[in-house]
Write an enzyme that holds these catalytic residues in place. Structure first.
Site, PDB file in Angstrom:
ATOM      1  N   LYS A   1     100.637  26.952   5.435  1.00 52.88           N
ATOM      2  CA  LYS A   1     101.034  27.543   4.169  1.00 52.88           C
ATOM      3  C   LYS A   1     101.999  28.609   4.349  1.00 52.88           C
ATOM      4  O   LYS A   1     102.007  29.392   5.293  1.00 52.88           O
ATOM      5  CB  LYS A   1      99.698  28.093   3.516  1.00 52.88           C
ATOM      6  CG  LYS A   1      98.793  27.268   3.033  1.00 52.88           C
ATOM      7  CD  LYS A   1      97.416  27.780   2.236  1.00 52.88           C
ATOM      8  CE  LYS A   1      96.848  28.791   3.129  1.00 52.88           C
ATOM      9  NZ  LYS A   1      95.573  29.346   2.485  1.00 52.88           N
TER      10      LYS A   1
ATOM     11  N   ASP B   1      89.791  33.445   3.000  1.00 56.28           N
ATOM     12  CA  ASP B   1      89.600  34.784   3.173  1.00 56.28           C
ATOM     13  C   ASP B   1      90.294  35.534   1.941  1.00 56.28           C
ATOM     14  O   ASP B   1      91.510  35.204   1.701  1.00 56.28           O
ATOM     15  CB  ASP B   1      90.141  35.284   4.485  1.00 56.28           C
ATOM     16  CG  ASP B   1      89.404  36.668   4.558  1.00 56.28           C
ATOM     17  OD1 ASP B   1      88.855  37.311   3.780  1.00 56.28           O
ATOM     18  OD2 ASP B   1      89.600  37.245   5.752  1.00 56.28           O
TER      19      ASP B   1
ATOM     20  N   ASP C   1      94.406  33.879  -3.190  1.00 55.76           N
ATOM     21  CA  ASP C   1      94.542  35.306  -3.568  1.00 55.76           C
ATOM     22  C   ASP C   1      95.582  35.981  -3.104  1.00 55.76           C
ATOM     23  O   ASP C   1      96.110  37.210  -3.346  1.00 55.76           O
ATOM     24  CB  ASP C   1      93.244  36.216  -3.068  1.00 55.76           C
ATOM     25  CG  ASP C   1      93.564  36.047  -1.429  1.00 55.76           C
ATOM     26  OD1 ASP C   1      93.360  35.119  -0.913  1.00 55.76           O
ATOM     27  OD2 ASP C   1      93.661  37.417  -0.932  1.00 55.76           O
TER      28      ASP C   1
ATOM     29  N   ASP D   1      91.906  28.570  -0.802  1.00 54.00           N
ATOM     30  CA  ASP D   1      92.027  29.468   0.229  1.00 54.00           C
ATOM     31  C   ASP D   1      90.581  30.068   0.721  1.00 54.00           C
ATOM     32  O   ASP D   1      89.720  29.815  -0.097  1.00 54.00           O
ATOM     33  CB  ASP D   1      92.769  30.677  -0.061  1.00 54.00           C
ATOM     34  CG  ASP D   1      92.902  31.695   0.894  1.00 54.00           C
ATOM     35  OD1 ASP D   1      93.490  31.283   2.125  1.00 54.00           O
ATOM     36  OD2 ASP D   1      92.641  32.789   0.603  1.00 54.00           O
TER      37      ASP D   1
END
Length: 256
Positions: free
Chosen positions: A183, A13, A208, A11
Site C-alpha cells: 500500500k 493497526d 486510519d 487495515d
C-alpha cells in the site's frame, strides 16, 4: 448516501487495534461483517508475520477470531506478483521469516549469485553483507522488488526504520528503481481484489492512515473510508488534498 459494498479491504493497526490495545469499535466492525457474511480481507504492509501469525495474534490478544485466509500481507502480494511474471524462480531476499519462509514455501529457490528477483523488506537483523549481495545481484540483472514503501514503523521506542528505508538504500546503491508492492501501490490492491474475486466498484478500503490506506483507494479507483482512530487526525481532514469517500470518528457509525 452510503453504497452497499460486497466486500471490504481493511487495515489493521490504527483501525482494528492500536499497538497492543484493541479498538472496541474495530472489533465490533469485524463481528458485524461476520454476522452479515460479508467478505473482508485484512490488507497489511507487514511482512514480518505470516497470515497464520497475524490471525493468531488477533485471537489471543484482541479476541477477534478470523481465519488466516482473511489476512493478505505484502509478502503474499509479492509472491503472487512474481508468480505472474513468468521470469524464473530464483530469488534473494532481505527480510524476516514472514517474508523469506513464505517465498521459499511458494516454490522459489534461494540464489545469492544470479537470482531472477531481489526482494527487499524489513529485516531487523540487517547487515552490510546483505545489502552488498542485494546490490550486486540487481546490478547483475535481477528484478528489484520492494515489499512496501513504509520508511518508518511505529514502536514503543518511537519511529524506527521501516522497509522503505532499506529499499531506498538499495535503490541509491544500484541507481535502480524498485517495483513497489505494498500500500498504496496498485499491485497489492489488484492482487487483493483477485483473492476476493470482486471488482473495484463493489469494494471499500477501510483504514486510519491517509498516506497509505486512503491513498490505496484514491490512487486505484476504490472507494475509501477514513476512520479517525489512529494515524490521521480529525484536524487534518479539512487540509487533505483529496478527500476520502467517507470519514467517520468511529467504525460504529458505519451502516452496512
Amino acid at each position: 448516501m452510503e453504497k452497499h459494498y460486497q466486500g471490504y479491504l481493511i487495515d489493521l493497526d490504527g483501525t482494528i487495534y492500536l499497538g497492543k490495545e484493541v479498538i472496541p469499535a474495530g472489533k465490533r466492525f469485524i463481528e458485524r461483517l461476520q454476522e452479515l457474511e460479508l467478505p473482508f480481507l485484512f490488507v497489511t504492509n507487514n511482512t514480518t508475520k505470516t497470515p497464520e501469525a497475524v490471525a493468531d495474534r488477533l485471537a489471543k490478544e484482541f479476541d477477534i477470531h478470523v481465519g488466516a485466509n482473511t489476512v493478505y500481507t505484502a509478502s503474499l502480494a509479492t509472491i503472487d506478483y512474481m508468480k505472474e511474471q513468468d521470469k524464473g524462480n530464483r530469488v534473494y531476499v532481505i527480510g524476516e521469516s514472514g517474508l523469506v519462509d513464505l517465498i521459499l514455501s511458494a516454490g522459489f529457490v534461494w540464489d545469492e549469485e544470479a537470482p531472477d528477483y531481489v526482494v527487499v523488506g524489513l529485516d531487523t537483523a540487517i547487515n552490510y553483507e546483505k545489502f552488498a549481495t542485494a546490490a550486486l545481484c540487481i546490478r547483475n540483472g535481477a528484478t528489484f522488488i520492494g515489499t512496501n514503501p513504509d520508511k518508518s514503523i511505529p514502536t514503543e521506542r518511537g519511529l524506527l526504520p521501516g522497509a522503505g528505508s532499506f529499499i531506498s538504500l538499495v535503490q541509491t546503491a544500484t541507481q535502480t528503481d524498485p517495483i513497489m508492492i505494498g500500500k498504496p501501490n496498485a499491485i497489492i490492491m489488484n492482487e487483493a481484489l483477485k483473492v476476493m474475486q470482486l471488482e473495484k466498484p463493489h469494494v471499500l478500503m477501510v483504514g486510519d492512515n491517509y498516506e497509505t490506506d486512503i491513498q490505496s483507494g484514491l490512487q486505484n479507483g476504490i472507494d475509501s473510508l477514513l476512520v479517525l482512530s489512529g494515524f490521521t487526525t480529525k484536524a487534518a481532514v479539512s487540509t487533505l488534498p483529496e478527500q476520502p469517500t467517507y470519514v467517520v470518528d468511529s467504525l460504529d457509525e458505519w451502516i452496512f
